[in-house]
Design an enzyme around this catalytic site. Structure first.
Site, mmCIF file in Angstrom:
data_model
loop_
_atom_site.group_PDB
_atom_site.id
_atom_site.type_symbol
_atom_site.label_atom_id
_atom_site.label_comp_id
_atom_site.label_asym_id
_atom_site.label_seq_id
_atom_site.Cartn_x
_atom_site.Cartn_y
_atom_site.Cartn_z
ATOM 1 N N ASP A 21 33.731 36.099 44.519
ATOM 2 C CA ASP A 21 35.039 36.689 45.056
ATOM 3 C C ASP A 21 34.811 37.732 46.297
ATOM 4 O O ASP A 21 35.604 38.746 46.307
ATOM 5 C CB ASP A 21 35.737 37.557 43.861
ATOM 6 C CG ASP A 21 36.113 36.579 42.770
ATOM 7 O OD1 ASP A 21 36.562 35.524 43.180
ATOM 8 O OD2 ASP A 21 36.253 36.911 41.700
ATOM 9 N N GLU A 22 34.036 37.541 47.171
ATOM 10 C CA GLU A 22 33.624 38.263 48.371
ATOM 11 C C GLU A 22 33.998 37.687 49.624
ATOM 12 O O GLU A 22 33.829 38.479 50.622
ATOM 13 C CB GLU A 22 32.132 38.815 48.198
ATOM 14 C CG GLU A 22 31.692 39.592 47.199
ATOM 15 C CD GLU A 22 31.815 41.149 47.711
ATOM 16 O OE1 GLU A 22 32.385 41.320 48.735
ATOM 17 O OE2 GLU A 22 31.883 41.903 46.601
#
Length: 293
Positions: A271-272
């Site tokens: 989720d970066e």
């Protein structure tokens, strides 16, 4: 679909421009508005990534306007303390006055002028549709939303397959929909010992990008390196906060007043990846129901 509105919350933009116009505003110098038939105009999208310097926006606008095109919407982003420039421009043009071949040449020359890392133009009505595969797990809502959007011609793509780690019964809504439209469904059993990534790579080798629609599996770094194309994830939380599992419950427990969803590019860090678009929900009465979806 790459680099669409890369507005990442980790940076404060130095420049962020939005320009919106109507079709009827398109006219050449000395040309009456009534002389331009809106029905003859088609959409184009240009994505640009280059080192930041003076004059980029002016030259980009000139490139489009000099061929009779009109910019309808422009998103521009310059990360703080980074010498890079991103833009995404939506425009309309008359293909009789600006051929597809000439357009490619013009944007290629623009890219050379600014030593661009990326200068890509798409004309959805003329160019081949992107081929995609959708990954999903047990919950259907993200998958169903994409399928219905595709059915309504809101998504200009060809869906080549739906791949899931959940085995759906033949009489379910999703399977019946896929069968009606000739889209294959592949059930890939995943265990701690293996996720069948080699088999999945064979299934998606001819796709242009992948979409993870609430796919509750983490793709390995080896998979990302082997695929070497964009992968878009739909995360049911407002990144960069509340990463990982149960993001809406994390938000509820933290007492935040806004929830939502984020589409972002997948990287090896969970989720970066760069953010594409976000949706905000402010109706707190629906928070718990959203939490359990």
């Amino acid at each position: 679909m790459s680099l669409i509105r890369r507005a990442c919350a980790r940076f404060t933009p130095q420049v962020h421009v939005f320009a919106k116009r109507s079709f009827s505003s398109l006219k050449l110098p000395g040309e009456r508005l009534s002389d331009v038939a809106a029905s003859a105009l088609i959409h184009g999208v240009h994505v640009f990534h280059c080192p930041d310097e003076l004059g980029i926006v002016a030259k980009l606008s000139e490139c489009i306007a000099s061929r009779g095109g009109n910019i309808l919407n422009a998103d521009i982003f310059v990360p703080e303390k980074k010498n890079v420039f991103y833009s995404r421009s939506e425009f309309v043009f008359d293909p009789a006055k600006w051929t597809r071949e000439q357009m490619d040449e013009d944007f290629l020359n623009l890219g050379k002028t600014f030593n661009a890392m990326k200068s890509v133009v798409r004309v959805p009505n003329l160019d081949p549709k992107y081929k995609i595969a959708i990954f999903a797990s047990k919950q259907d809502h993200c998958l169903v939303d994409l399928l219905h959007g595709w059915q309504d011609n809101k998504l200009p793509v060809d869906i080549t397959a739906v791949i899931s780690n959940h085995d759906r019964a033949p009489n379910t809504h999703v399977i019946r929909f896929l069968e009606r439209h000739g889209i294959p469904y592949y059930y890939m059993d995943t265990t701690k010992e293996g996720k069948g990534e080699g088999d999945i790579l064979n299934l998606v080798k001819d796709t242009d990008f992948l979409v993870l629609a609430r796919y509750m599996q983490v793709l390995s770094g080896n998979f990302l390196r082997s695929y070497q194309r964009d992968i878009i994830n739909i995360h049911h939380g407002l990144l960069p906060s509340f990463k990982g599992g149960n993001p809406s419950k994390q938000a509820f427990d933290a007492g935040v007043k806004l929830i939502g969803a984020t589409s972002h590019f997948v990287t090896k860090e969970l989720d970066e990846g760069p953010i594409i678009e976000q949706m905000v929900i402010t109706n707190l009465s629906g928070l718990m129901s959203f939490n359990y979806r």
